[in-house]
Scaffold this motif. Structure first.
Motif, PDB file in Angstrom:
ATOM      1  N   UNK A 221       6.326  17.967   1.198  1.00  7.25           N
ATOM      2  CA  UNK A 221       6.459  16.961   2.275  1.00  7.25           C
ATOM      3  C   UNK A 221       5.150  16.715   3.031  1.00  7.25           C
ATOM      4  N   UNK A 222       4.407  17.773   3.300  1.00  8.68           N
ATOM      5  CA  UNK A 222       3.127  17.610   3.988  1.00  8.68           C
ATOM      6  C   UNK A 222       2.135  16.840   3.121  1.00  8.68           C
ATOM      7  N   UNK A 223       2.062  17.186   1.853  1.00  7.54           N
ATOM      8  CA  UNK A 223       1.147  16.481   0.951  1.00  7.54           C
ATOM      9  C   UNK A 223       1.525  15.006   0.819  1.00  7.54           C
ATOM     10  N   UNK A 224       2.817  14.725   0.748  1.00  9.15           N
ATOM     11  CA  UNK A 224       3.271  13.341   0.656  1.00  9.15           C
ATOM     12  C   UNK A 224       2.851  12.563   1.905  1.00  9.15           C
ATOM     13  N   UNK A 225       3.040  13.158   3.065  1.00  5.52           N
ATOM     14  CA  UNK A 225       2.626  12.513   4.320  1.00  5.52           C
ATOM     15  C   UNK A 225       1.130  12.257   4.335  1.00  5.52           C
ATOM     16  N   UNK A 226       0.356  13.210   3.874  1.00  4.25           N
ATOM     17  CA  UNK A 226      -1.096  13.042   3.841  1.00  4.25           C
ATOM     18  C   UNK A 226      -1.527  11.939   2.885  1.00  4.25           C
TER      19      UNK A 226
ATOM     20  N   UNK B  84       0.227   9.244   2.159  1.00  6.51           N
ATOM     21  CA  UNK B  84       0.518   7.985   2.847  1.00  6.51           C
ATOM     22  C   UNK B  84      -0.527   7.689   3.912  1.00  6.51           C
ATOM     23  N   UNK B  85      -0.838   8.670   4.748  1.00  2.00           N
ATOM     24  CA  UNK B  85      -1.819   8.459   5.817  1.00  2.00           C
ATOM     25  C   UNK B  85      -3.190   8.098   5.255  1.00  2.00           C
ATOM     26  N   UNK B  86      -3.595   8.779   4.203  1.00  2.00           N
ATOM     27  CA  UNK B  86      -4.895   8.500   3.588  1.00  2.00           C
ATOM     28  C   UNK B  86      -4.925   7.084   3.001  1.00  2.00           C
ATOM     29  N   UNK B  87      -3.856   6.690   2.338  1.00  2.00           N
ATOM     30  CA  UNK B  87      -3.808   5.340   1.762  1.00  2.00           C
ATOM     31  C   UNK B  87      -3.863   4.282   2.858  1.00  2.00           C
ATOM     32  N   UNK B  88      -3.083   4.481   3.909  1.00  2.00           N
ATOM     33  CA  UNK B  88      -3.108   3.514   5.018  1.00  2.00           C
ATOM     34  C   UNK B  88      -4.488   3.470   5.651  1.00  2.00           C
ATOM     35  N   UNK B  89      -5.093   4.616   5.913  1.00  2.00           N
ATOM     36  CA  UNK B  89      -6.412   4.654   6.541  1.00  2.00           C
ATOM     37  C   UNK B  89      -7.438   3.935   5.673  1.00  2.00           C
ATOM     38  N   UNK B  90      -7.404   4.184   4.355  1.00  2.00           N
ATOM     39  CA  UNK B  90      -8.370   3.536   3.475  1.00  2.00           C
ATOM     40  C   UNK B  90      -8.202   2.019   3.492  1.00  2.00           C
ATOM     41  N   UNK B  91      -6.972   1.548   3.472  1.00  2.00           N
ATOM     42  CA  UNK B  91      -6.715   0.105   3.524  1.00  2.00           C
ATOM     43  C   UNK B  91      -7.322  -0.507   4.793  1.00  2.00           C
ATOM     44  N   UNK B  92      -6.980   0.068   5.934  1.00  2.00           N
ATOM     45  CA  UNK B  92      -7.473  -0.501   7.187  1.00  2.00           C
ATOM     46  C   UNK B  92      -8.975  -0.306   7.345  1.00  2.00           C
TER      47      UNK B  92
ATOM     48  N   UNK C 222       0.843  -1.199   0.000  1.00  2.00           N
ATOM     49  CA  UNK C 222       0.000   0.000   0.000  1.00  2.00           C
ATOM     50  C   UNK C 222       0.882   1.255   0.000  1.00  2.00           C
ATOM     51  N   UNK C 223       1.968   1.211   0.753  1.00  2.00           N
ATOM     52  CA  UNK C 223       2.887   2.343   0.840  1.00  2.00           C
ATOM     53  C   UNK C 223       3.564   2.595  -0.504  1.00  2.00           C
ATOM     54  N   UNK C 224       3.933   1.555  -1.199  1.00  2.00           N
ATOM     55  CA  UNK C 224       4.544   1.712  -2.523  1.00  2.00           C
ATOM     56  C   UNK C 224       3.562   2.372  -3.484  1.00  2.00           C
ATOM     57  N   UNK C 225       2.318   1.906  -3.496  1.00  2.00           N
ATOM     58  CA  UNK C 225       1.303   2.517  -4.362  1.00  2.00           C
ATOM     59  C   UNK C 225       1.062   3.975  -3.983  1.00  2.00           C
ATOM     60  N   UNK C 226       1.024   4.247  -2.679  1.00  2.00           N
ATOM     61  CA  UNK C 226       0.842   5.638  -2.232  1.00  2.00           C
ATOM     62  C   UNK C 226       2.044   6.485  -2.640  1.00  2.00           C
TER      63      UNK C 226
ATOM     64  N   UNK D 230       1.962   9.819  -4.720  1.00  2.00           N
ATOM     65  CA  UNK D 230       2.583  11.041  -4.185  1.00  2.00           C
ATOM     66  C   UNK D 230       3.605  11.591  -5.171  1.00  2.00           C
ATOM     67  N   UNK D 231       4.354  10.721  -5.823  1.00  4.17           N
ATOM     68  CA  UNK D 231       5.327  11.170  -6.817  1.00  4.17           C
ATOM     69  C   UNK D 231       4.669  11.876  -7.984  1.00  4.17           C
ATOM     70  N   UNK D 232       3.549  11.340  -8.431  1.00  2.00           N
ATOM     71  CA  UNK D 232       2.801  11.973  -9.529  1.00  2.00           C
ATOM     72  C   UNK D 232       2.292  13.339  -9.100  1.00  2.00           C
ATOM     73  N   UNK D 233       1.727  13.405  -7.897  1.00  3.29           N
ATOM     74  CA  UNK D 233       1.228  14.681  -7.367  1.00  3.29           C
ATOM     75  C   UNK D 233       2.371  15.687  -7.217  1.00  3.29           C
ATOM     76  N   UNK D 234       3.488  15.238  -6.668  1.00  2.00           N
ATOM     77  CA  UNK D 234       4.638  16.125  -6.464  1.00  2.00           C
ATOM     78  C   UNK D 234       5.175  16.655  -7.789  1.00  2.00           C
TER      79      UNK D 234
END
Length: 172
Positions: free
Chosen positions: A51-56, A58-66, A24-28, A32-36
């Motif tokens: 950096x803030x957008x990248x963190x968000x 990752x957090x959003x992807x993890x939250x959606x998975x769980x 999930x982190x790799x996909x996020x 994030x790379x595309x967005x950046x």
């Protein structure tokens, strides 16, 4: 009282979960790379926010998975494999608020505290593997808590009012 999932099975599920969350982190990271890249090319003034957008992301992807797994099935794939269920202290499926609290505390305890410890250790002159290894000792806090808790809850489960039960014994 519901039977508590054994610590060995929960740890095995955590190892399996780390592989899935890594995916999930790799996909996020790709997203994030595309967005950046889009921000850097089209809105250079927003570059400091990357950096803030990248963190968000990752957090959003993890939250959606769980969230999707916990809400649909009451468990993630590793939890299904090891026959572990997630319930609240009343014995039912946790509500969305409890799931979010569990997720948020897990992120704080398993991601943010080790990252902060790593940054602090680097400021103190520790570098490379030494700083990383020392920072990972923070993982003892949430998981070691289960050794002292009467219901064998991880710290983030205790804080969220959830627990992991043994579905093998529930079915008997």
């Amino acid at each position: 009282m519901r039977p508590i999932a054994p610590l060995k099975r929960r740890c095995a599920a955590l190892l399996y979960e780390s592989l899935l969350i890594g995916s999930v982190t790799i996909l996020a990271g790709i997203a994030a790379g595309i967005i950046n890249t889009a921000i850097t090319r089209n809105a250079p003034a927003l570059t400091p926010a990357i950096p803030l957008l990248t963190s968000l992301v990752f957090l959003l992807a993890w939250w959606q998975y769980f969230r999707l797994n916990w809400q649909r099935e009451g468990q993630t794939l590793p939890m299904r494999v090891w026959q572990i269920g997630l319930i609240n202290l009343a014995g039912s499926r946790p509500n969305k608020k409890q799931l979010f609290i569990r997720f948020a505390w897990a992120c704080v305890l398993l991601v943010f505290l080790p990252l902060l410890a790593y940054a602090a250790l680097q400021q103190l002159g520790w570098h490379g593997k030494n700083a990383a290894t020392a920072a990972l000792f923070w993982w003892i806090l949430p998981w070691g808590f289960a050794l002292f808790n009467p219901r064998k809850q991880f710290l983030y489960d205790w804080l969220a009012g959830t627990e992991l039960i043994d579905l093998r014994q529930v079915g008997e």
